[in-house]
Motif scaffolding. Sequence first.
Motif, mmCIF file in Angstrom:
data_model
loop_
_atom_site.group_PDB
_atom_site.id
_atom_site.type_symbol
_atom_site.label_atom_id
_atom_site.label_comp_id
_atom_site.label_asym_id
_atom_site.label_seq_id
_atom_site.Cartn_x
_atom_site.Cartn_y
_atom_site.Cartn_z
ATOM 1 N N THR A 166 -88.353 -52.006 13.896
ATOM 2 C CA THR A 166 -89.576 -52.582 14.468
ATOM 3 C C THR A 166 -89.382 -52.942 15.939
ATOM 4 O O THR A 166 -90.237 -52.669 16.781
ATOM 5 N N ASP A 167 -88.222 -53.561 16.245
ATOM 6 C CA ASP A 167 -87.938 -53.921 17.639
ATOM 7 C C ASP A 167 -87.887 -52.660 18.516
ATOM 8 O O ASP A 167 -88.402 -52.644 19.639
ATOM 9 N N ASP A 170 -91.411 -51.135 18.961
ATOM 10 C CA ASP A 170 -92.199 -51.973 19.883
ATOM 11 C C ASP A 170 -91.770 -51.734 21.327
ATOM 12 O O ASP A 170 -92.600 -51.643 22.239
ATOM 13 N N GLY A 171 -90.445 -51.637 21.543
ATOM 14 C CA GLY A 171 -89.943 -51.407 22.899
ATOM 15 C C GLY A 171 -90.376 -50.047 23.441
ATOM 16 O O GLY A 171 -90.768 -49.910 24.605
ATOM 17 N N CYS A 173 -93.054 -48.263 22.495
ATOM 18 C CA CYS A 173 -94.501 -48.244 22.730
ATOM 19 C C CYS A 173 -94.863 -49.027 23.998
ATOM 20 O O CYS A 173 -95.743 -48.602 24.768
ATOM 21 N N ALA A 174 -94.197 -50.161 24.219
ATOM 22 C CA ALA A 174 -94.478 -50.952 25.429
ATOM 23 C C ALA A 174 -94.087 -50.167 26.681
ATOM 24 O O ALA A 174 -94.813 -50.169 27.682
ATOM 25 N N ARG A 212 -99.965 -45.701 17.323
ATOM 26 C CA ARG A 212 -99.706 -46.766 18.298
ATOM 27 C C ARG A 212 -99.930 -46.311 19.742
ATOM 28 O O ARG A 212 -100.382 -47.094 20.584
#
Length: 352
Positions: A166-167, A170-171, A173-174, A212
């Motif tokens: 998940t981390d 998220d990284g 996608c950001a 995403r």
Amino acid sequence: MTRSVRSKEPPPDNPLTTKEGWRRFVEHEPAPPVLLSAAERAALDERELLQQDDLRREYHASLPMVNTPTIRKVIATSRLLIQLNRNQISARRGVILSGASGTGKTTALTQLGRAHDLAIRKRHPRDRNRLPVVYVTVPPAATPKMLAKEFVRFFGLTFPIGANLTDIVDGVCATAAHVHVDLVLVDELHNLNLATRSGAEASDQLKYFAERLPVTFAYAGIDIESQGLFAGTRGRQIAGRFVVIPAAPFSHATADDQGTWRALVHTLESMLRLHNHRPNTLTELSENLFHRTGGMIGSLSQLIRGAAVLAIEDGSEKITKDLLDIVPIDYAAEQSERLTAPVRSSRRKQSA
């Protein structure tokens, strides 16, 4: 000129699957070396002559890409989908390039990315941090985390040891949002095996990225339709969102097919920088080249590029059929030649 060509070569530690390697690929514009006259070559000392020949060997080893019908279709279709996806919140459409090995799938995929990258840079010339295209490959026996790490590697991100999926996602996608990615290229898609749990989960991971990221996805892989990618619930979702573009070998069945193949050979021949090569030699051998390569663009490119390098090394400075015959080609092309050889022998016997 020697310095400019060499300085643009991607170093071996920056493959295409990193942002540095990708940027070098996009910016690389192979310029044909000047073909010196006999008098100009005679005026060169030994070192300068070696440099000049080395420059021509490097140029022929990576001849500029020919704009094939498959490349044109992939670029035209993908550009349209990118426009249509721009304001979509979800269920964005994508492209799958599917076909046998050697039919130019990776070339078409990367040329799509290069064309889009250059177009975006032209639109935003001052934004040097913009990364409109991501290029990753699916590793063998891919798991969701392995797939996510391919995106991590492209961006050059680092995560603490023990970071969970998940981390990492998220990284990724950001970062993709921050650098304005709008096209993701995923190669070697046939490495996803939906019959296994890890393969199915990796497929879900790709779908999650597609949900995403506000981007268009373009995939390429070997014979995707027969790999089970469109089977089951997951497969039906993929089939409902992707346009499949077949990457097939060139045909030689009709007069139009033969003309298309001959034009392709002529284009490659026109790029040669050899001192004694007679124009249209390869074009006249186009039927022979078709049987030798099975109509595979990858095999044809290897054959002509290899013959050009050998022509410089042996000093003949021209490509002949005898020289073409000693250039090694891939196993698939060899098999194709064996299949067509009896037909050609039979025709010769009948005409005699």
